[in-house]
Design a protein around this motif. Structure first.
Motif, PDB file in Angstrom:
ATOM      1  N   GLU A  47       0.828  -1.209   0.000  1.00  0.00           N
ATOM      2  CA  GLU A  47       0.000   0.000   0.000  1.00  0.00           C
ATOM      3  C   GLU A  47       0.863   1.260   0.000  1.00  0.00           C
ATOM      4  N   LYS A  48       1.961   1.224   0.739  1.00  0.00           N
ATOM      5  CA  LYS A  48       2.871   2.365   0.769  1.00  0.00           C
ATOM      6  C   LYS A  48       3.509   2.575  -0.597  1.00  0.00           C
ATOM      7  N   ALA A  52       2.806   5.851  -3.189  1.00  0.00           N
ATOM      8  CA  ALA A  52       3.907   6.674  -3.679  1.00  0.00           C
ATOM      9  C   ALA A  52       3.767   6.912  -5.189  1.00  0.00           C
ATOM     10  N   VAL A  53       3.388   5.854  -5.923  1.00  0.00           N
ATOM     11  CA  VAL A  53       3.197   5.997  -7.365  1.00  0.00           C
ATOM     12  C   VAL A  53       1.982   6.884  -7.656  1.00  0.00           C
ATOM     13  N   LEU A  69       5.830   0.347  -9.982  1.00  0.00           N
ATOM     14  CA  LEU A  69       5.816  -0.046  -8.568  1.00  0.00           C
ATOM     15  C   LEU A  69       7.190  -0.566  -8.157  1.00  0.00           C
ATOM     16  N   GLU A  70       7.743   0.004  -7.107  1.00  0.00           N
ATOM     17  CA  GLU A  70       9.081  -0.377  -6.652  1.00  0.00           C
ATOM     18  C   GLU A  70       9.144  -1.829  -6.234  1.00  0.00           C
ATOM     19  N   HIS A  74      12.262  -6.076  -9.348  1.00  0.00           N
ATOM     20  CA  HIS A  74      13.055  -7.279  -9.627  1.00  0.00           C
ATOM     21  C   HIS A  74      12.374  -8.167 -10.667  1.00  0.00           C
ATOM     22  N   LEU A  75      11.034  -8.124 -10.734  1.00  0.00           N
ATOM     23  CA  LEU A  75      10.323  -8.918 -11.744  1.00  0.00           C
ATOM     24  C   LEU A  75      10.393  -8.264 -13.119  1.00  0.00           C
ATOM     25  N   ARG A  76      10.321  -6.948 -13.171  1.00  0.00           N
ATOM     26  CA  ARG A  76      10.369  -6.251 -14.462  1.00  0.00           C
ATOM     27  C   ARG A  76      11.712  -6.426 -15.145  1.00  0.00           C
TER      28      ARG A  76
END
Length: 481
Positions: A47-48, A52-53, A69-70, A74-76
């Motif tokens: 949620e945080k 932010a986005v 999304l931060e 790692h998946l992107r």
């Protein structure tokens, strides 16, 4: 009860004409749950990240959340993120489309207002693209006169709309309803002024007490609370507050009003359906606001005309300078050619008389110089003076209304008081004297050629003729030989 006379109806689209929260939740919740499942992170951290986005993009319905999304970075880096979330995205799209529909009676009521001639303005905090697409889906393109919304966010790097959109651009864009972007989503007064409406004949409908109703009351617009669209009491609403782009102060204020109630009563409340608005309002054809100060508009228009006139002055002045520079350049070239003919001793014969060839060039230069003078003095200079005179007429009309608007008058006064060698000369005299000096120069060169004795290749090793530049008949010259 006395009904309010209204010729301009301003609608907050979200949760007023359709259930925006239901659309948002059905669209967001599948992706949200899948992010938690894939990352294994606690909901609070996700949620945080999401908030932010959303705050960075100024919207709570961001199409490219997965791309920014931060928690998914790692998946992107290793795969196509949309392919990984394909099922969640499909569920999101299906839920959005299922819930994207107007509240009962809205369509019929808005068409009725349109036929009456009432101006209908849509107002939303959703980005322009999302809002325009929804109005198209609802069949309200052209029913709503103007849509005010924030400007759309930028696309993430490497993302192409062509790959994401399944239909042509025309399907998403409004064809009739005018779209405008408001600089400040809280300034209702700006919207009223932009469409030429009057506050006392406007009505504003919204679902939020602390945003919509309060904003309308602040500027004296007839406020109508669409209570049927209130979503704050739903348990799922807490998720929106946690991931919203709203500031923490806005979220807290909304919570307090929801929990404790409010200190004011709306002017009108629509409890069950939008159609209840006819109980409170007598809708009339739109009548643009009459100018409160017609002189102000007239002054503004006159100043614009004056500015354009000054631009025209500058244009003609620039043309005159170019003409003079061009004239000097051409005359300089011709005089250089005269020097060449003199050096070579070139002569010409006309009706039995010999002349220096350069004399013809001087005559040509004088004709060219005269042509430039006539074009400058009796063409562009006249137009320049006309522009200055017109500017002075405008300044004379505005002198008591606009301080300092006297450029034309000042230029005329200063230009007319110029002194050269103690003699006062206005622009006409200065222009004429400029060209007279040129003629005088050409005359000096002409006379010099007449009395000069050139030498060169044509004269046999540099010997001078007894009268090479005088009008001597060829017959007499032959007798002497």
């Amino acid at each position: 009860m006395t009904r309010k006379t209204v010729d301009t109806l301003i609608l907050d689209l979200d949760n007023t004409i359709f259930d925006w929260f239901a659309v948002w939740y059905a669209s967001f919740e599948p992706i949200y749950k899948e992010i938690i499942r894939v990352t294994g992170l606690p909901p609070q951290e996700i949620e945080k990240n999401v908030r932010a986005v959303h705050q960075a993009r100024r919207t709570s319905e961001y199409t490219f959340l997965l791309e920014e999304l931060e928690a998914l970075k790692h998946l992107r880096d290793g795969e196509d993120i949309r392919a990984r979330f394909h099922d969640a995205l499909e569920e999101s799209r299906h839920g959005r489309d299922k819930n994207l529909k107007l509240y009962p009676s809205v369509f019929r009521c808005l068409w009725d207002l349109k036929k009456r001639g009432t101006k209908i303005i849509a107002y939303t905090e959703s980005m322009g693209f999302y809002s325009a697409h929804r109005l198209k889906r609802f069949g309200l393109d052209g029913v709503i006169d103007v849509l005010f919304s924030p400007e759309d966010h930028d696309l993430p790097a490497g993302v192409s709309l062509d790959k994401l959109r399944r239909l042509p651009d025309e399907y998403y864009e409004l064809q009739v309803t005018q779209v405008r972007h408001k600089p400040n989503p809280r300034v209702l007064l700006d919207i009223i002024q932009a469409v030429g409406a009057t506050i006392d004949r406007c009505a504003y409908v919204g679902d939020s007490l602390f945003k919509d109703v309060a904003m309308a009351r602040d500027i004296g617009v007839f406020d109508i609370h669409a209570k049927y669209g209130t979503s704050q009491q739903k348990p799922e609403y807490a998720l929106l507050q946690k991931v919203s782009h709203w500031t923490e102060a806005d979220v807290q204020r909304e919570r307090e009003i929801t929990a404790k109630g409010h200190s004011f009563e709306p002017s009108a409340v629509l409890k069950e359906t939008f159609a209840e608005i006819f109980i409170y309002c007598d809708f009339q054809p739109f009548a643009p606001e009459k100018k409160k100060n017609p002189d102000a508009d007239e002054i503004k228009n006159s100043i614009e005309v004056w500015k354009k006139t000054v631009d025209v002055q500058q244009h003609f002045n620039d043309l005159e300078m170019r003409i003079r520079n061009f004239a000097i350049t051409i005359i300089g070239v011709l005089i250089a050619a005269v020097g060449f003919t003199y050096q070579q001793g070139l002569q010409t014969s006309v009706f039995g008389y010999r002349f220096a060839a350069g004399l013809g060039l001087i005559v040509a230069a004088a004709v060219v110089w005269l042509g430039f003078f006539l074009m400058d003095r009796f063409w562009y200079h006249i137009l320049l003076k006309g522009a200055v005179a017109h500017a002075r007429k405008i300044e004379e009309q505005l002198k008591d209304k606009v301080a300092g608007i006297s450029l034309g008058k000042t230029i005329t006064e200063v230009s007319g008081s110029v002194k050269i060698f103690g003699v006062t000369m206005n622009s006409d005299k200065r222009l004429t004297n400029f060209y007279l000096l040129g003629f005088a120069m050409l005359a000096v060169v002409f006379v010099s050629l007449v009395f000069a004795s050139p030498s060169g290749p044509n004269l046999g090793g540099g010997s001078a003729l007894s009268a090479p530049l005088q009008s001597v008949p060829l017959e007499k010259a032959a007798e002497k030989e």
